[in-house]
Enzyme design. Structure first.
Site, PDB file in Angstrom:
ATOM      1  N   ASP A  72      37.361  35.839  43.302  1.00 19.89           N
ATOM      2  CA  ASP A  72      38.023  36.088  42.025  1.00 19.89           C
ATOM      3  C   ASP A  72      36.996  36.219  40.878  1.00 19.89           C
ATOM      4  O   ASP A  72      35.918  35.608  40.933  1.00 19.89           O
ATOM      5  CB  ASP A  72      38.982  34.921  41.755  1.00 19.89           C
ATOM      6  CG  ASP A  72      40.128  35.304  40.860  1.00 19.89           C
ATOM      7  OD1 ASP A  72      40.338  36.505  40.634  1.00 19.89           O
ATOM      8  OD2 ASP A  72      40.836  34.389  40.385  1.00 19.89           O
ATOM      9  N   GLU A 103      39.046  45.453  36.530  1.00 17.30           N
ATOM     10  CA  GLU A 103      39.892  44.909  35.452  1.00 17.30           C
ATOM     11  C   GLU A 103      39.606  45.617  34.129  1.00 17.30           C
ATOM     12  O   GLU A 103      38.442  45.820  33.773  1.00 17.30           O
ATOM     13  CB  GLU A 103      39.592  43.409  35.352  1.00 17.30           C
ATOM     14  CG  GLU A 103      40.490  42.687  34.389  1.00 17.30           C
ATOM     15  CD  GLU A 103      40.377  41.161  34.523  1.00 17.30           C
ATOM     16  OE1 GLU A 103      40.181  40.666  35.652  1.00 17.30           O
ATOM     17  OE2 GLU A 103      40.469  40.495  33.485  1.00 17.30           O
TER      18      GLU A 103
END
Ligand code: G3H
Ligand code: ZN
Length: 310
Positions: free
Chosen positions: A80, A134
């Site tokens: 992550d 992202e």
């Protein structure tokens, strides 16, 4: 057994989302795995740079692999919020199933360039690894914040999403759609909920043409999460809610046995507390026993059995 890519595709076809839960120790991993195993739904275990540093990159990979093999169960591992290419490559070499390469703090052009470079380098190590990029600003820190920051001017646009996906070649996109990392005190107390821009999710999904991840899931309105899945979210990240439950379960375990020093007699209380959160979130993401929330919007194709582990 299916890999993460196939599992994600099946989730989309079945109208459900894959639950992604961060872990920092064995208590959290045990709670996440046993919850998914009990409900018989696939699950994604997440470890951020900090969490990996604490547990060991190769050690968490070995633990998740051993659960997958021993139980023949679809439990996957995601690196992550990885900010450097070096750490992304370490995770790929350790056998992670996916990497969130997060250069979202950089200007858009630099984010695009660095993410494309990361996709190429990671796929060279493992062609089937999934790479998520992202864009937008959803804040940082899966922690309790004094106040919720207003991030509404940093929402992702469908045009940016399309350009970002096409240029970088990412497999999964994490947009900013009203979500934010962490929880305010009011959210922890249940007095306030995060709200999502459902229309924007649907527009981004159709422009980007790749599965979407919702970060910052803790403290989000249940109805919004259900609608977000219908609109195109395929992975939902939950961390702060688990951390809050971990702490209160640990405190309860310690308070209940004042002189207890045996870890395996205290820690089950923390496992149980985290499990309650994971079970509730997995039921919502997989439409298990959901009688009211989002029912009117539920796609006809969403049949519980379709998601059952095969
Ligand atoms: O990547 C982790 C998450 O996006 C979790 O966010 O702490 O708000 O649940 P959260
Ligand atoms: Zn996140």
């Amino acid at each position: 057994m299916r890999d993460l890519g196939n599992t994600l595709q099946l989730a989309r076809e079945s109208g459900v989302a894959l639950g992604h839960f961060n872990v920092a120790d064995l208590v959290l991993l045990k709670a996440v795995f046993t919850s998914a195993h009990e409900l018989n739904v696939p699950v994604l275990v997440g470890a951020s740079e900090g969490e990996r540093e604490f547990m060991g990159v190769r050690q968490i990979a070995a633990l998740v692999r051993s659960l997958r093999e021993e139980f023949d169960f679809p439990v996957f591992l995601n690196a992550d919020h990885t900010h450097s290419l070096g750490k992304a490559l370490d995770a790929a070499k350790a056998g992670f199933d996916s990497v969130v390469f997060d250069a979202s703090a950089l200007p858009f052009e630099q984010n695009i360039r660095q993410t494309k470079e990361a996709v190429e380098a990671l796929k060279a190590i493992n062609p089937s690894i999934l790479v998520e990029g992202e864009i937008g600003n959803i804040g940082t820190g899966s922690e309790i914040h004094e106040l919720a920051t207003d991030l509404s001017k940093y929402l992702t646009t469908p045009a940016e999403a399309k350009q970002f996906v096409e240029f970088t070649g990412i497999d999964v996109l994490a947009p900013a759609v009203g979500n934010m990392h962490g929880m305010s005190l009011k959210m922890v107390e249940g007095e306030k909920k995060k709200r999502l821009d459902i229309e924007r999710i649907a527009q981004i999904r159709s422009a980007a043409q790749v599965p979407l991840t919702l970060h910052g899931g803790s403290g989000t309105d249940d109805g919004d999460l259900a609608q977000a899945i219908v609109a195109g979210i395929s992975i939902i990240h939950i961390n702060t809610e688990l951390r809050v439950a971990w702490r209160s379960g640990l405190e309860a375990g310690l308070a209940a046995q004042r002189n207890q020093v045996v870890p395996y007699k205290v820690l089950p209380s923390a496992v149980e507390s985290v499990k309650q959160v994971v079970l509730a979130r997995l039921r919502l993401f997989n439409w298990i026993g959901q009688t009211a929330i989002g029912k009117k919007d539920r796609p006809a194709s969403t049949v519980r059995e379709q998601q059952a582990v095969s």
